[in-house]
Write an enzyme that holds these catalytic residues in place. Structure first.
Site, PDB file in Angstrom:
ATOM      1  N   ASN A   9      42.105  55.162  51.036  1.00  0.00           N
ATOM      2  CA  ASN A   9      42.698  54.169  50.136  1.00  0.00           C
ATOM      3  C   ASN A   9      41.549  53.410  49.477  1.00  0.00           C
ATOM      4  O   ASN A   9      40.878  52.621  50.133  1.00  0.00           O
ATOM      5  CB  ASN A   9      43.584  53.225  50.968  1.00  0.00           C
ATOM      6  CG  ASN A   9      44.116  52.069  50.157  1.00  0.00           C
ATOM      7  OD1 ASN A   9      44.028  52.059  48.924  1.00  0.00           O
ATOM      8  ND2 ASN A   9      44.678  51.083  50.851  1.00  0.00           N
ATOM      9  N   LYS A  11      41.704  51.176  47.256  1.00  0.00           N
ATOM     10  CA  LYS A  11      42.104  49.801  46.899  1.00  0.00           C
ATOM     11  C   LYS A  11      41.622  49.454  45.475  1.00  0.00           C
ATOM     12  O   LYS A  11      41.551  50.331  44.631  1.00  0.00           O
ATOM     13  CB  LYS A  11      41.574  48.811  47.938  1.00  0.00           C
ATOM     14  CG  LYS A  11      41.931  49.217  49.359  1.00  0.00           C
ATOM     15  CD  LYS A  11      41.719  48.112  50.352  1.00  0.00           C
ATOM     16  CE  LYS A  11      41.994  48.635  51.747  1.00  0.00           C
ATOM     17  NZ  LYS A  11      41.940  47.607  52.765  1.00  0.00           N
ATOM     18  N   HIS A  97      51.685  48.936  52.309  1.00  0.00           N
ATOM     19  CA  HIS A  97      50.385  48.509  52.834  1.00  0.00           C
ATOM     20  C   HIS A  97      50.441  47.010  53.115  1.00  0.00           C
ATOM     21  O   HIS A  97      51.064  46.246  52.367  1.00  0.00           O
ATOM     22  CB  HIS A  97      49.273  48.830  51.828  1.00  0.00           C
ATOM     23  CG  HIS A  97      47.904  48.664  52.413  1.00  0.00           C
ATOM     24  ND1 HIS A  97      47.329  47.420  52.586  1.00  0.00           N
ATOM     25  CD2 HIS A  97      47.022  49.560  52.910  1.00  0.00           C
ATOM     26  CE1 HIS A  97      46.142  47.576  53.154  1.00  0.00           C
ATOM     27  NE2 HIS A  97      45.927  48.871  53.361  1.00  0.00           N
ATOM     28  N   GLU A  99      48.468  44.698  52.570  1.00  0.00           N
ATOM     29  CA  GLU A  99      48.023  43.838  51.456  1.00  0.00           C
ATOM     30  C   GLU A  99      49.146  43.674  50.428  1.00  0.00           C
ATOM     31  O   GLU A  99      49.279  42.619  49.807  1.00  0.00           O
ATOM     32  CB  GLU A  99      46.755  44.434  50.816  1.00  0.00           C
ATOM     33  CG  GLU A  99      45.557  44.242  51.739  1.00  0.00           C
ATOM     34  CD  GLU A  99      44.490  45.307  51.631  1.00  0.00           C
ATOM     35  OE1 GLU A  99      44.443  46.047  50.634  1.00  0.00           O
ATOM     36  OE2 GLU A  99      43.678  45.413  52.580  1.00  0.00           O
ATOM     37  N   GLU A 169      48.949  50.528  60.890  1.00  0.00           N
ATOM     38  CA  GLU A 169      47.743  49.778  60.551  1.00  0.00           C
ATOM     39  C   GLU A 169      47.865  48.349  61.088  1.00  0.00           C
ATOM     40  O   GLU A 169      48.443  47.487  60.413  1.00  0.00           O
ATOM     41  CB  GLU A 169      47.562  49.740  59.036  1.00  0.00           C
ATOM     42  CG  GLU A 169      47.409  51.119  58.415  1.00  0.00           C
ATOM     43  CD  GLU A 169      46.653  51.042  57.108  1.00  0.00           C
ATOM     44  OE1 GLU A 169      45.589  51.646  57.023  1.00  0.00           O
ATOM     45  OE2 GLU A 169      47.115  50.345  56.187  1.00  0.00           O
ATOM     46  N   GLY A 175      39.868  46.086  57.533  1.00  0.00           N
ATOM     47  CA  GLY A 175      38.738  45.485  56.826  1.00  0.00           C
ATOM     48  C   GLY A 175      37.997  44.435  57.637  1.00  0.00           C
ATOM     49  O   GLY A 175      37.200  43.670  57.096  1.00  0.00           O
ATOM     50  N   SER A 215      39.668  49.855  60.093  1.00  0.00           N
ATOM     51  CA  SER A 215      38.229  49.954  60.379  1.00  0.00           C
ATOM     52  C   SER A 215      37.821  51.273  61.043  1.00  0.00           C
ATOM     53  O   SER A 215      36.946  51.296  61.900  1.00  0.00           O
ATOM     54  CB  SER A 215      37.768  48.762  61.231  1.00  0.00           C
ATOM     55  OG  SER A 215      37.988  47.556  60.524  1.00  0.00           O
TER      56      SER A 215
HETATM   57  C1  PEP Z   1      43.348  50.091  54.891  1.00  0.00           C
HETATM   58  O1  PEP Z   1      43.302  49.167  54.107  1.00  0.00           O
HETATM   59  O2  PEP Z   1      44.293  50.891  54.840  1.00  0.00           O
HETATM   60  C2  PEP Z   1      42.286  50.199  55.872  1.00  0.00           C
HETATM   61  C3  PEP Z   1      42.537  50.871  56.957  1.00  0.00           C
HETATM   62  O3  PEP Z   1      41.098  49.567  55.579  1.00  0.00           O
HETATM   63  P1  PEP Z   1      39.738  49.610  56.448  1.00  0.00           P
HETATM   64  O4  PEP Z   1      39.522  51.045  56.850  1.00  0.00           O
HETATM   65  O5  PEP Z   1      38.691  49.096  55.522  1.00  0.00           O
HETATM   66  O6  PEP Z   1      39.989  48.735  57.627  1.00  0.00           O
END
Ligand code: PEP
Length: 252
Positions: A9, A11, A97, A99, A169, A175, A215
Protein backbone atom coordinates in the site's frame (compact mmCIF):
# COMPACT_ATOMS: atom_id res chain seq x y z
CA UNK A 1 -7.00 -23.22 -1.71
CA UNK A 2 -5.88 -19.90 -0.35
CA UNK A 3 -2.94 -18.05 -1.88
CA UNK A 4 0.06 -16.38 -0.34
CA UNK A 5 -0.10 -12.65 -1.03
CA UNK A 6 2.21 -9.71 -0.52
CA UNK A 7 0.44 -6.40 -1.14
CA UNK A 8 2.10 -2.99 -1.00
CA UNK A 9 0.00 0.00 0.00
CA UNK A 10 1.86 3.06 -1.25
CA UNK A 11 -0.58 5.41 0.49
CA UNK A 12 -0.12 9.11 -0.46
CA UNK A 13 3.46 8.59 -1.63
CA UNK A 14 5.12 8.67 -5.06
CA UNK A 15 4.14 11.00 -7.88
CA UNK A 16 3.59 9.58 -11.35
CA UNK A 17 7.28 9.30 -12.26
CA UNK A 18 8.20 7.73 -8.93
CA UNK A 19 5.29 5.28 -9.20
CA UNK A 20 6.29 4.21 -12.70
CA UNK A 21 9.88 3.80 -11.63
CA UNK A 22 8.96 1.74 -8.53
CA UNK A 23 6.68 -0.65 -10.40
CA UNK A 24 9.33 -1.02 -13.11
CA UNK A 25 11.96 -1.99 -10.54
CA UNK A 26 9.61 -4.46 -8.86
CA UNK A 27 8.51 -6.17 -12.08
CA UNK A 28 12.11 -6.41 -13.30
CA UNK A 29 13.35 -7.98 -10.09
CA UNK A 30 10.42 -10.37 -9.87
CA UNK A 31 11.06 -11.72 -13.36
CA UNK A 32 14.13 -13.50 -12.10
CA UNK A 33 12.39 -15.17 -9.18
CA UNK A 34 10.17 -18.20 -9.42
CA UNK A 35 7.21 -17.20 -7.32
CA UNK A 36 4.38 -18.96 -8.96
CA UNK A 37 2.48 -19.48 -5.72
CA UNK A 38 2.71 -15.94 -4.39
CA UNK A 39 0.51 -13.10 -5.58
CA UNK A 40 2.19 -9.69 -5.63
CA UNK A 41 0.00 -6.58 -5.50
CA UNK A 42 0.84 -2.87 -5.45
CA UNK A 43 -1.56 -0.05 -4.65
CA UNK A 44 -0.48 3.37 -5.96
CA UNK A 45 -2.47 6.60 -5.70
CA UNK A 46 -5.39 7.24 -8.06
CA UNK A 47 -3.34 9.52 -10.34
CA UNK A 48 -0.79 6.79 -11.01
CA UNK A 49 -3.15 3.83 -11.25
CA UNK A 50 -3.62 3.80 -15.00
CA UNK A 51 0.08 4.03 -15.85
CA UNK A 52 1.11 1.55 -13.18
CA UNK A 53 -1.59 -0.90 -14.34
CA UNK A 54 -0.34 -0.47 -17.91
CA UNK A 55 3.27 -1.11 -16.89
CA UNK A 56 2.30 -4.14 -14.79
CA UNK A 57 0.23 -5.75 -17.54
CA UNK A 58 1.57 -9.19 -18.43
CA UNK A 59 3.89 -9.26 -15.39
CA UNK A 60 3.64 -10.97 -12.02
CA UNK A 61 2.47 -7.72 -10.40
CA UNK A 62 -1.21 -6.94 -9.91
CA UNK A 63 -2.51 -3.45 -9.22
CA UNK A 64 -5.01 -2.35 -6.58
CA UNK A 65 -6.69 0.94 -5.74
CA UNK A 66 -6.47 2.22 -2.18
CA UNK A 67 -10.14 3.21 -1.99
CA UNK A 68 -13.27 3.87 -4.07
CA UNK A 69 -16.71 5.40 -3.61
CA UNK A 70 -19.76 3.22 -3.20
CA UNK A 71 -21.96 5.07 -5.70
CA UNK A 72 -22.01 4.30 -9.41
CA UNK A 73 -21.62 7.92 -10.49
CA UNK A 74 -22.96 11.38 -9.69
CA UNK A 75 -22.37 14.43 -7.56
CA UNK A 76 -19.56 13.16 -5.35
CA UNK A 77 -16.78 15.66 -5.93
CA UNK A 78 -13.34 14.17 -5.70
CA UNK A 79 -14.49 10.55 -5.67
CA UNK A 80 -13.81 7.57 -7.93
CA UNK A 81 -16.23 4.70 -8.65
CA UNK A 82 -15.67 0.97 -9.03
CA UNK A 83 -16.49 1.18 -12.74
CA UNK A 84 -13.83 3.86 -13.19
CA UNK A 85 -11.23 1.63 -11.57
CA UNK A 86 -12.17 -1.20 -13.90
CA UNK A 87 -11.89 1.14 -16.87
CA UNK A 88 -8.19 1.73 -16.18
CA UNK A 89 -7.38 -1.95 -15.76
CA UNK A 90 -7.66 -2.24 -11.99
CA UNK A 91 -9.26 -5.39 -10.59
CA UNK A 92 -8.56 -5.08 -6.87
CA UNK A 93 -9.45 -2.46 -4.25
CA UNK A 94 -8.35 -1.98 -0.64
CA UNK A 95 -11.30 -1.09 1.59
CA UNK A 96 -11.55 -0.26 5.27
CA UNK A 97 -7.95 0.72 5.89
CA UNK A 98 -7.69 2.19 9.40
CA UNK A 99 -6.57 5.53 7.94
CA UNK A 100 -9.81 5.67 5.92
CA UNK A 101 -11.82 4.70 8.99
CA UNK A 102 -10.05 7.21 11.25
CA UNK A 103 -9.39 10.26 9.05
CA UNK A 104 -12.23 10.00 6.55
CA UNK A 105 -15.04 8.76 8.75
CA UNK A 106 -15.59 5.47 6.97
CA UNK A 107 -18.02 3.51 9.09
CA UNK A 108 -18.91 -0.17 8.94
CA UNK A 109 -22.12 0.78 7.13
CA UNK A 110 -20.28 2.75 4.43
CA UNK A 111 -17.74 -0.04 4.10
CA UNK A 112 -20.42 -2.68 3.60
CA UNK A 113 -21.83 -0.53 0.77
CA UNK A 114 -18.35 -0.15 -0.73
CA UNK A 115 -17.81 -3.90 -0.56
CA UNK A 116 -21.09 -4.47 -2.40
CA UNK A 117 -20.26 -1.92 -5.10
CA UNK A 118 -16.80 -3.41 -5.59
CA UNK A 119 -18.07 -6.98 -5.89
CA UNK A 120 -20.90 -5.97 -8.23
CA UNK A 121 -18.21 -4.55 -10.51
CA UNK A 122 -16.06 -7.67 -10.22
CA UNK A 123 -13.35 -6.06 -8.18
CA UNK A 124 -11.57 -8.21 -5.66
CA UNK A 125 -11.59 -6.63 -2.19
CA UNK A 126 -8.75 -6.47 0.33
CA UNK A 127 -10.82 -5.77 3.43
CA UNK A 128 -8.88 -4.23 6.34
CA UNK A 129 -9.79 -4.18 10.01
CA UNK A 130 -8.01 -4.14 13.34
CA UNK A 131 -8.15 -2.90 16.90
CA UNK A 132 -6.62 0.24 18.40
CA UNK A 133 -4.23 0.01 21.34
CA UNK A 134 -6.94 0.77 23.91
CA UNK A 135 -8.98 -2.18 22.63
CA UNK A 136 -6.04 -4.53 23.03
CA UNK A 137 -5.16 -3.22 26.47
CA UNK A 138 -8.73 -3.76 27.61
CA UNK A 139 -8.82 -7.18 25.90
CA UNK A 140 -11.54 -6.12 23.51
CA UNK A 141 -9.46 -6.87 20.40
CA UNK A 142 -11.29 -10.07 19.45
CA UNK A 143 -14.73 -8.52 19.79
CA UNK A 144 -13.69 -5.38 17.88
CA UNK A 145 -12.29 -7.42 15.00
CA UNK A 146 -15.32 -9.69 15.00
CA UNK A 147 -17.73 -6.78 14.77
CA UNK A 148 -15.76 -5.09 11.95
CA UNK A 149 -15.80 -8.31 9.91
CA UNK A 150 -19.43 -9.05 10.74
CA UNK A 151 -20.65 -5.57 9.85
CA UNK A 152 -18.55 -5.22 6.74
CA UNK A 153 -18.76 -8.69 5.23
CA UNK A 154 -21.17 -11.12 6.85
CA UNK A 155 -24.11 -9.98 4.74
CA UNK A 156 -22.36 -11.60 1.74
CA UNK A 157 -23.25 -14.98 0.25
CA UNK A 158 -20.58 -17.66 0.68
CA UNK A 159 -19.77 -17.54 -3.04
CA UNK A 160 -18.80 -13.85 -2.81
CA UNK A 161 -15.90 -14.81 -0.54
CA UNK A 162 -13.94 -16.01 -3.58
CA UNK A 163 -13.27 -12.30 -4.13
CA UNK A 164 -12.45 -11.32 -0.56
CA UNK A 165 -8.98 -11.06 0.95
CA UNK A 166 -8.83 -10.20 4.65
CA UNK A 167 -6.16 -7.96 6.15
CA UNK A 168 -5.78 -7.88 9.91
CA UNK A 169 -3.99 -4.65 10.75
CA UNK A 170 -3.76 -3.80 14.45
CA UNK A 171 -3.84 0.00 14.34
CA UNK A 172 -1.16 0.28 17.05
CA UNK A 173 1.27 -1.49 14.72
CA UNK A 174 0.67 0.55 11.55
CA UNK A 175 3.57 2.85 10.72
CA UNK A 176 4.76 2.75 14.33
CA UNK A 177 7.64 0.33 14.01
CA UNK A 178 5.84 -1.83 16.54
CA UNK A 179 4.72 -5.20 15.21
CA UNK A 180 2.34 -7.76 16.60
CA UNK A 181 4.37 -10.79 17.63
CA UNK A 182 4.04 -13.77 15.30
CA UNK A 183 2.06 -15.46 18.10
CA UNK A 184 -0.33 -12.51 18.45
CA UNK A 185 -0.85 -12.49 14.68
CA UNK A 186 -1.44 -16.23 14.55
CA UNK A 187 -3.86 -16.09 17.48
CA UNK A 188 -5.95 -13.42 15.79
CA UNK A 189 -5.80 -15.01 12.35
CA UNK A 190 -6.95 -18.37 13.76
CA UNK A 191 -9.80 -16.54 15.51
CA UNK A 192 -10.78 -14.84 12.25
CA UNK A 193 -10.75 -18.12 10.35
CA UNK A 194 -12.94 -19.65 13.03
CA UNK A 195 -15.59 -16.92 12.91
CA UNK A 196 -15.70 -17.20 9.12
CA UNK A 197 -16.09 -21.00 9.42
CA UNK A 198 -18.85 -20.56 12.03
CA UNK A 199 -20.74 -18.09 9.85
CA UNK A 200 -20.24 -19.94 6.53
CA UNK A 201 -18.34 -23.23 6.51
CA UNK A 202 -14.83 -24.61 6.85
CA UNK A 203 -14.22 -24.47 3.11
CA UNK A 204 -14.85 -20.71 2.90
CA UNK A 205 -12.63 -20.21 5.95
CA UNK A 206 -9.82 -22.36 4.56
CA UNK A 207 -9.92 -20.62 1.19
CA UNK A 208 -9.77 -17.02 2.32
CA UNK A 209 -6.32 -15.44 2.47
CA UNK A 210 -5.73 -13.54 5.70
CA UNK A 211 -2.91 -10.98 5.50
CA UNK A 212 -1.18 -9.37 8.46
CA UNK A 213 -0.32 -5.66 8.31
CA UNK A 214 1.61 -3.47 10.72
CA UNK A 215 5.30 -2.61 10.38
CA UNK A 216 6.20 -5.75 8.43
CA UNK A 217 9.74 -5.48 7.13
CA UNK A 218 12.38 -7.84 5.75
CA UNK A 219 13.74 -8.48 9.25
CA UNK A 220 10.47 -9.77 10.72
CA UNK A 221 8.46 -11.05 7.74
CA UNK A 222 9.78 -14.58 7.64
CA UNK A 223 8.69 -15.35 11.19
CA UNK A 224 5.26 -13.77 10.81
CA UNK A 225 4.57 -15.35 7.40
CA UNK A 226 5.59 -18.77 8.70
CA UNK A 227 2.55 -18.91 10.96
CA UNK A 228 -0.12 -21.31 9.84
CA UNK A 229 -2.96 -18.84 9.43
CA UNK A 230 -0.93 -15.91 8.16
CA UNK A 231 -1.12 -15.94 4.37
CA UNK A 232 1.01 -12.89 3.71
CA UNK A 233 1.13 -9.20 4.39
CA UNK A 234 -0.29 -5.81 3.60
CA UNK A 235 2.76 -3.62 3.67
CA UNK A 236 3.03 0.16 4.04
CA UNK A 237 6.46 1.71 4.58
CA UNK A 238 8.55 -1.23 3.37
CA UNK A 239 6.58 -1.39 0.12
CA UNK A 240 8.08 1.93 -1.01
CA UNK A 241 11.50 0.43 -1.48
CA UNK A 242 11.79 -2.11 -4.31
CA UNK A 243 14.54 -4.16 -2.64
CA UNK A 244 12.70 -4.39 0.68
CA UNK A 245 9.45 -5.25 -1.06
CA UNK A 246 11.09 -8.05 -3.06
CA UNK A 247 12.68 -9.36 0.15
CA UNK A 248 9.20 -9.54 1.65
CA UNK A 249 7.89 -11.41 -1.37
CA UNK A 250 10.73 -13.89 -0.95
CA UNK A 251 9.99 -14.33 2.76
CA UNK A 252 7.64 -17.30 2.36
C1 PEP B 1 -0.53 -0.25 6.27
O1 PEP B 1 -0.74 0.94 6.30
O2 PEP B 1 -1.33 -1.01 5.71
C2 PEP B 1 0.68 -0.74 6.91
C3 PEP B 1 0.70 -1.99 7.28
O3 PEP B 1 1.70 0.17 7.10
P1 PEP B 1 3.17 -0.13 7.70
O4 PEP B 1 3.66 -1.39 7.04
O5 PEP B 1 3.97 1.07 7.34
O6 PEP B 1 2.97 -0.31 9.17
Amino acid sequence: MRKQIVAGNWKMNNDLDASKSLVKKITKKLKKKSLKDTRVIVAPTFVSLQKVAYKAKGTKVEVAAQNMHQAKSGAFTGEISAEMLKSVGVNIVILGHSERREYFGETDVILAEKVNAALENKLEVIFCFGEVLEDRKSEKHFSVVESQIKNGLFHLEASAWDNIILAYEPVWAIGTGETASPEQAQEMHAFIRKIVADKYNQEVANNVSILYGGSVKPSNAKEIFSKEDVDGGLIGGAALNADDFIELVKSF
